[in-house]
Design a protein around this motif. Structure first.
Motif, mmCIF file in Angstrom:
data_model
loop_
_atom_site.group_PDB
_atom_site.id
_atom_site.type_symbol
_atom_site.label_atom_id
_atom_site.label_comp_id
_atom_site.label_asym_id
_atom_site.label_seq_id
_atom_site.Cartn_x
_atom_site.Cartn_y
_atom_site.Cartn_z
ATOM 1 N N ALA A 228 -37.651 -32.325 3.826
ATOM 2 C CA ALA A 228 -38.663 -31.483 4.739
ATOM 3 C C ALA A 228 -38.245 -30.154 4.633
ATOM 4 C CB ALA A 228 -38.584 -31.834 6.139
ATOM 5 N N ILE A 229 -36.873 -29.955 4.737
ATOM 6 C CA ILE A 229 -36.305 -28.443 4.841
ATOM 7 C C ILE A 229 -35.965 -27.864 3.547
ATOM 8 C CG2 ILE A 229 -34.406 -27.136 5.782
ATOM 9 C CD1 ILE A 229 -34.162 -29.050 7.801
ATOM 10 N N ALA A 230 -35.109 -28.776 2.663
ATOM 11 C CA ALA A 230 -34.593 -28.013 1.566
ATOM 12 C C ALA A 230 -35.499 -28.182 0.589
ATOM 13 C CB ALA A 230 -33.111 -28.574 1.230
ATOM 14 N N GLN A 231 -36.155 -29.303 0.105
ATOM 15 C CA GLN A 231 -36.887 -29.444 -1.113
ATOM 16 C C GLN A 231 -38.227 -28.612 -0.863
ATOM 17 O OE1 GLN A 231 -37.644 -33.305 -2.408
ATOM 18 N NE2 GLN A 231 -35.378 -33.930 -2.548
ATOM 19 N N SER A 232 -38.586 -28.388 0.161
ATOM 20 C CA SER A 232 -39.970 -27.743 0.458
ATOM 21 C C SER A 232 -39.589 -26.321 0.132
ATOM 22 C CB SER A 232 -40.434 -27.792 1.757
ATOM 23 O OG SER A 232 -39.486 -27.440 2.809
ATOM 24 N N ILE A 233 -38.495 -25.723 0.429
ATOM 25 C CA ILE A 233 -37.862 -24.336 0.112
ATOM 26 C C ILE A 233 -37.778 -24.356 -1.235
ATOM 27 C CG2 ILE A 233 -36.372 -22.443 0.521
ATOM 28 C CD1 ILE A 233 -36.119 -23.557 3.320
ATOM 29 N N ALA A 234 -37.158 -25.265 -1.875
ATOM 30 C CA ALA A 234 -36.602 -25.163 -3.182
ATOM 31 C C ALA A 234 -37.879 -25.504 -4.206
ATOM 32 C CB ALA A 234 -35.630 -26.318 -3.570
ATOM 33 N N ILE A 235 -38.736 -26.168 -3.868
ATOM 34 C CA ILE A 235 -40.103 -26.358 -4.703
ATOM 35 C C ILE A 235 -40.773 -24.855 -4.842
ATOM 36 C CG2 ILE A 235 -42.271 -27.503 -4.830
ATOM 37 C CD1 ILE A 235 -40.650 -29.983 -3.848
ATOM 38 N N ALA A 236 -40.834 -24.311 -3.686
ATOM 39 C CA ALA A 236 -41.387 -22.992 -3.561
ATOM 40 C C ALA A 236 -40.563 -21.935 -4.353
ATOM 41 C CB ALA A 236 -41.868 -22.679 -2.172
ATOM 42 N N THR A 237 -39.462 -21.816 -4.176
ATOM 43 C CA THR A 237 -38.893 -20.900 -4.861
ATOM 44 C C THR A 237 -38.543 -20.821 -6.281
ATOM 45 O OG1 THR A 237 -36.704 -21.870 -4.479
ATOM 46 C CG2 THR A 237 -37.409 -20.275 -2.727
ATOM 47 N N ARG A 262 -30.864 -18.190 3.587
ATOM 48 C CA ARG A 262 -30.829 -17.985 4.741
ATOM 49 C C ARG A 262 -31.767 -18.971 5.705
ATOM 50 N NH1 ARG A 262 -29.124 -13.292 7.747
ATOM 51 N NH2 ARG A 262 -30.964 -13.406 9.093
ATOM 52 N N GLY A 263 -33.123 -19.027 5.177
ATOM 53 C CA GLY A 263 -34.005 -19.790 5.621
ATOM 54 C C GLY A 263 -33.565 -21.385 6.047
ATOM 55 N N MET A 264 -33.058 -21.797 4.558
ATOM 56 C CA MET A 264 -32.607 -23.266 4.625
ATOM 57 C C MET A 264 -31.539 -23.275 5.645
ATOM 58 S SD MET A 264 -30.127 -25.411 3.545
ATOM 59 C CE MET A 264 -29.334 -24.519 2.447
ATOM 60 N N LEU A 265 -30.485 -22.687 5.493
ATOM 61 C CA LEU A 265 -29.339 -22.873 6.603
ATOM 62 C C LEU A 265 -29.612 -22.548 8.062
ATOM 63 C CD1 LEU A 265 -26.710 -20.723 4.513
ATOM 64 C CD2 LEU A 265 -26.426 -23.056 5.031
ATOM 65 N N LEU A 317 -27.601 -27.617 -2.163
ATOM 66 C CA LEU A 317 -27.345 -27.855 -3.561
ATOM 67 C C LEU A 317 -28.950 -27.898 -4.325
ATOM 68 C CD1 LEU A 317 -26.001 -29.288 -5.986
ATOM 69 C CD2 LEU A 317 -26.444 -31.348 -5.112
ATOM 70 N N GLU A 318 -30.103 -28.234 -3.395
ATOM 71 C CA GLU A 318 -31.282 -28.020 -4.091
ATOM 72 C C GLU A 318 -31.454 -26.676 -4.609
ATOM 73 O OE1 GLU A 318 -33.575 -30.550 -4.334
ATOM 74 O OE2 GLU A 318 -32.593 -32.236 -3.217
ATOM 75 N N ILE A 319 -31.203 -25.771 -3.566
ATOM 76 C CA ILE A 319 -31.738 -24.393 -4.076
ATOM 77 C C ILE A 319 -30.742 -23.636 -4.969
ATOM 78 C CG2 ILE A 319 -31.884 -21.941 -2.847
ATOM 79 C CD1 ILE A 319 -32.722 -23.226 -0.467
ATOM 80 N N ALA A 320 -29.360 -24.217 -5.006
ATOM 81 C CA ALA A 320 -28.514 -23.557 -5.905
ATOM 82 C C ALA A 320 -28.759 -23.989 -7.303
ATOM 83 C CB ALA A 320 -26.905 -24.012 -5.543
ATOM 84 N N SER A 321 -28.996 -25.318 -7.323
ATOM 85 C CA SER A 321 -29.363 -26.027 -8.788
ATOM 86 C C SER A 321 -30.669 -25.290 -9.352
ATOM 87 C CB SER A 321 -29.493 -27.363 -8.623
ATOM 88 O OG SER A 321 -30.421 -27.762 -7.738
ATOM 89 N N ARG A 322 -31.551 -25.280 -8.519
ATOM 90 C CA ARG A 322 -32.887 -24.483 -9.085
ATOM 91 C C ARG A 322 -32.672 -23.060 -9.465
ATOM 92 N NH1 ARG A 322 -34.685 -28.742 -6.158
ATOM 93 N NH2 ARG A 322 -36.508 -29.788 -6.663
ATOM 94 N N ALA A 323 -31.859 -22.268 -8.744
ATOM 95 C CA ALA A 323 -31.419 -20.934 -9.185
ATOM 96 C C ALA A 323 -30.990 -20.997 -10.726
ATOM 97 C CB ALA A 323 -30.547 -20.426 -8.345
#
Length: 470
Positions: A228-237, A262-265, A317-323
């Motif tokens: 709900a938190i990380a994957q939703s943000i990561a998919i959008a980014t 910031r938003g994820m944390l 990890l969800e966001i860092a890997s997608r970067a």
């Protein structure tokens, strides 16, 4: 599915498709999408057929080797259930591709609703099919849910501009080769993740009865807020990062990454605290009935304690890997992931043995190993990303971290008091009241600490409210 399509495909396909769209090469983009869809269908169908043929060997040697001697009937049932659910892997492969296409076109609503369709299929299987078919009804519910997962997105797909399907494997399209090249290292990375899951399953199958479902249920509960938190943000980014990279605007990507972190944390830190403190009443509320006893609750809650502590790192990890994927660097996350898998193996064996020595349930050591290995993995990835982007705007990220940590500490103390006050009341009151109290107190503290995201969220909420109620 996870190996071929679920993780590897999106990380290789979305940046390549986004680059074509950013340069207005829409016809070539749709040829790429068609070719990849055909390849996914061909590969996953072949893999599913092979898995169906060799299902007994897969179950015996890869999934639950500990059952072969202790419970052959359960092993045979697992084979049957595996074969029923294999078509869902093919369907999910196509659905994941459609989701990537929609996200690359900045369409996020219906892809975000697809998990609910999957769960509806599960519920239908449990409520409608299981009374007549037994546990097989649950397996068919999985297949139904995966079909609904795909079908929900089809109307949005066909309405996209210049949408066109072609029957081709894309041998003449250079971008198909680019996707395959990027998928190569990512396949290894996803395989590493799957090996971690298989490792935990393997070790847990030799531990006391209930250890395997204990870590399985606990990981699912941890995964719910992560999705709900990380994957939703990561998919959008990911499409945003990819478009910024395609235009050569790394400064914009650096700012977008800092904003996403910031938003994820801000959401993951209190979620981790709440999950750890409310773990037992949450498990009781969701699962404890019929054959799921108080002892079952204890085993799941024990694993959830250690998984919940790692929620923040799984989310990072969800966001860092997608970067890295947006930069078309799929090798670095793989190399770091291999190291993390090695650590997870060492930690799993060591912590399980340590927990036995301490008189603790050993499956908690598997959860702790997973969380610690993930924490080290994400720290290395963020360090390497900082070097790639020549900075991560660390000051504004740490500004959020200390505020969220302080607010979550106050929230945690309040939840401890709440549990002491209403511990013997209805579990609905304990969980519901705890979520409301903790959430409200956390938001109040963040507002008092003048966190910009709180003001932005309030403004957006008021804008939506005024739109419906003038």
């Amino acid at each position: 599915f996870n190996l071929v399509a679920g993780g590897a495909l999106a990380s290789a396909f979305v940046p390549t498709l986004t680059e074509l769209l950013a340069h207005e090469k829409r016809e070539r983009a749709w040829k790429l999408a068609s070719a990849v869809a055909n390849l996914v269908l061909l590969i996953l169908t072949s893999a599913a057929l092979l898995a169906a043929i060799f299902a007994p060997q897969v179950v015996k040697y890869a999934l639950v080797p500990g059952w072969s001697a202790t419970d052959p009937a359960k092993e045979a049932l697992t084979v049957d259930l595996l074969r029923i659910q294999l078509p869902s892997a093919v369907i999910f492969g196509l659905s994941g591709l459609v989701m990537g296409i929609l996200n690359a076109h900045q369409h996020f609503l219906f892809p975000a609703l697809t998990p609910a369709m999957y769960q509806i299929g599960w519920i239908f299987g449990a409520v409608v099919l299981t009374p007549h078919m037994g546990v097989y009804g649950m397996a068919w519910g999985v297949v139904l849910g995966s079909a609904m997962h795909l079908l929900l997105q089809v109307p949005s797909l066909v309405r996209l501009p210049f949408a066109r399907y072609s029957l081709s494997l894309g041998r003449s399209i250079p971008e198909v080769g680019e996707v395959v090249r990027l998928m190569g290292p990512r396949l290894v990375g996803v395989a590493v993740v799957q090996l971690n899951f298989l490792l935990n399953t393997y070790l847990a199958s030799f531990q006391p009865l209930g250890s395997l479902p204990g870590i399985t249920y606990a990981f699912q509960l941890m995964y719910m807020p992560e999705a709900a938190i990380a994957q939703s943000i990561a998919i959008a980014t990911l499409p945003t990062f990819s478009a910024q990279v395609a235009r050569g605007k790394l400064e914009d990507m650096r700012a977008s990454l800092a904003t996403a972190l910031r938003g994820m944390l801000m959401l993951a830190i209190p979620a981790s605290v709440g999950l750890v403190l409310l773990r037992e009443p949450i498990v009781v509320l969701l699962f404890q009935r019929r054959q799921f006893t108080a002892e079952s609750t204890e085993m799941v809650a024990w694993a959830l304690l250690w998984y919940g502590a790692g929620l923040v790192f799984h989310s990072l990890l969800e966001i860092a890997s997608r970067a890295f994927y947006a930069l078309k660097d799929t090798k670095t996350p793989v190399m770091v992931g291999v190291g993390a898998m090695t650590l997870n193996l060492v930690f799993s064996i060591a912590f399980s043995a340590l927990f036995v020595q301490l008189g603790w349930m050993p499956h908690g050591g598997l959860a702790l190993a997973n969380s610690l290995a993930t924490a080290l993995e994400v720290c290395v990835l963020l360090y390497l990303m900082r070097r790639k982007l020549k900075g991560l705007q660390a000051q504004i990220i740490w500004d959020l971290v200390w505020k969220a940590a302080l607010a979550a500490t106050v929230m945690g103390l309040a939840l401890q008091g709440w549990l002491m006050l209403v511990g013997n009341f209805s579990v609905w009151l304990v969980v519901g009241g705890g979520l409301v109290l903790g959430g409200a107190l956390y938001l109040l503290m963040m507002a008092l600490l003048k966190t910009p995201e709180i003001k932005m969220g309030w403004n957006v909420t008021m804008k939506i409210f005024r739109r419906f109620i003038p």
